[in-house]
Design a protein around this motif. Structure first.
Motif, PDB file in Angstrom:
ATOM      1  N   HIS A 105      -1.220  17.710   3.008  1.00 41.16           N
ATOM      2  CA  HIS A 105      -1.001  16.567   2.131  1.00 41.16           C
ATOM      3  C   HIS A 105      -2.072  15.521   2.392  1.00 41.16           C
ATOM      4  O   HIS A 105      -2.169  14.995   3.502  1.00 41.16           O
ATOM      5  N   LEU A 106      -2.872  15.268   1.385  1.00 44.48           N
ATOM      6  CA  LEU A 106      -3.923  14.242   1.438  1.00 44.48           C
ATOM      7  C   LEU A 106      -4.862  14.465   2.626  1.00 44.48           C
ATOM      8  O   LEU A 106      -5.206  13.540   3.357  1.00 44.48           O
ATOM      9  N   ASP A 135      -2.916  16.632  -3.182  1.00 47.94           N
ATOM     10  CA  ASP A 135      -4.156  15.879  -2.983  1.00 47.94           C
ATOM     11  C   ASP A 135      -4.785  15.581  -4.332  1.00 47.94           C
ATOM     12  O   ASP A 135      -4.306  16.035  -5.374  1.00 47.94           O
ATOM     13  N   THR A 159     -11.804   8.509   2.049  1.00 52.92           N
ATOM     14  CA  THR A 159     -11.514   9.762   1.352  1.00 52.92           C
ATOM     15  C   THR A 159     -12.626  10.112   0.379  1.00 52.92           C
ATOM     16  O   THR A 159     -13.355   9.235  -0.087  1.00 52.92           O
ATOM     17  N   PHE A 189      -4.123  13.797  -9.031  1.00 59.65           N
ATOM     18  CA  PHE A 189      -3.394  14.347  -7.882  1.00 59.65           C
ATOM     19  C   PHE A 189      -2.637  15.574  -8.361  1.00 59.65           C
ATOM     20  O   PHE A 189      -1.996  15.539  -9.411  1.00 59.65           O
TER      21      PHE A 189
END
Length: 197
Positions: A105-106, A135, A159, A189
């Motif tokens: 996740h992310l 993500d 990011t 996302f």
């Protein structure tokens, strides 16, 4: 500034920025983890925003490269079989086929080499195992000029904004994509489920 330094500074504010905005998407993603039991790798566990949505019937390893983030995750692990591990998602400190599943996740849009990260996940997840991903990704041939323009700065601070998931997936042929759906931001996302063959 390095990513490690950035996330040390961001740790106190990370939850305020992401908890409410990503809660529903995290729940939907984590619901795709298979059955009860087994070992699950939470790669890039961060401050543990996934932990309250996990059933206590599995064993979890939460990996993050930043000690400040891991410290913030520990209180959220109450009632779970959870072990924090400080390490690099691009060089996982685990043997082959150690995990039944993994949650990313992310993380793929944060690490400098997302292809290497996914290849490492393929190494440590057993054949037949599930990998869930939440993500932000660009689509091939998507202009996204503002994201691409901001990417050189954003990737140094927190990011990447230019990761194309299909290119990352091509680097890990051990995976088959079983589901890919929009989650937030008009499809920027995505919720993705992979199976390790």
């Amino acid at each position: 500034m390095s990513l490690h330094a950035s996330y040390t500074l961001l740790a106190p504010f990370y939850d305020a920025a992401l908890q409410r905005a990503t809660r529903a998407a995290r729940r939907r993603s984590l619901a795709a983890l298979p059955g009860d039991g087994g070992r699950v790798l939470l790669a890039g566990v961060g401050t543990g925003l996934d932990l309250p949505h996990l059933p206590p019937t599995r064993r979890y390893i939460g990996l993050d490269f930043n000690r400040s983030m891991l410290r913030r995750a520990l209180p959220r692990a109450d009632g779970l079989d959870f072990a924090p591990v400080q390490g690099d998602a691009q060089r996982l400190p685990f043997a082959e086929a150690t995990f039944d599943a993994a949650a990313l996740h992310l993380i793929l849009a944060v690490v400098p080499q997302p292809e290497r990260c996914l290849s490492e996940i393929a190494r440590v997840v057993r054949p037949g195992g599930t990998v869930i991903i939440f993500d932000k990704f660009l689509r091939r041939d998507q202009p996204a000029l503002l994201r691409r323009w901001l990417n050189p700065l954003a990737r140094r601070v927190a990011t990447r904004l230019d990761v194309i998931f299909e290119d990352v997936l091509a680097s890990a042929p051990q995976f088959v994509c079983e589901d890919d759906r929009p989650a937030l931001g008009g499809g920027w996302f995505r919720l993705i489920r992979l199976r390790r063959v």
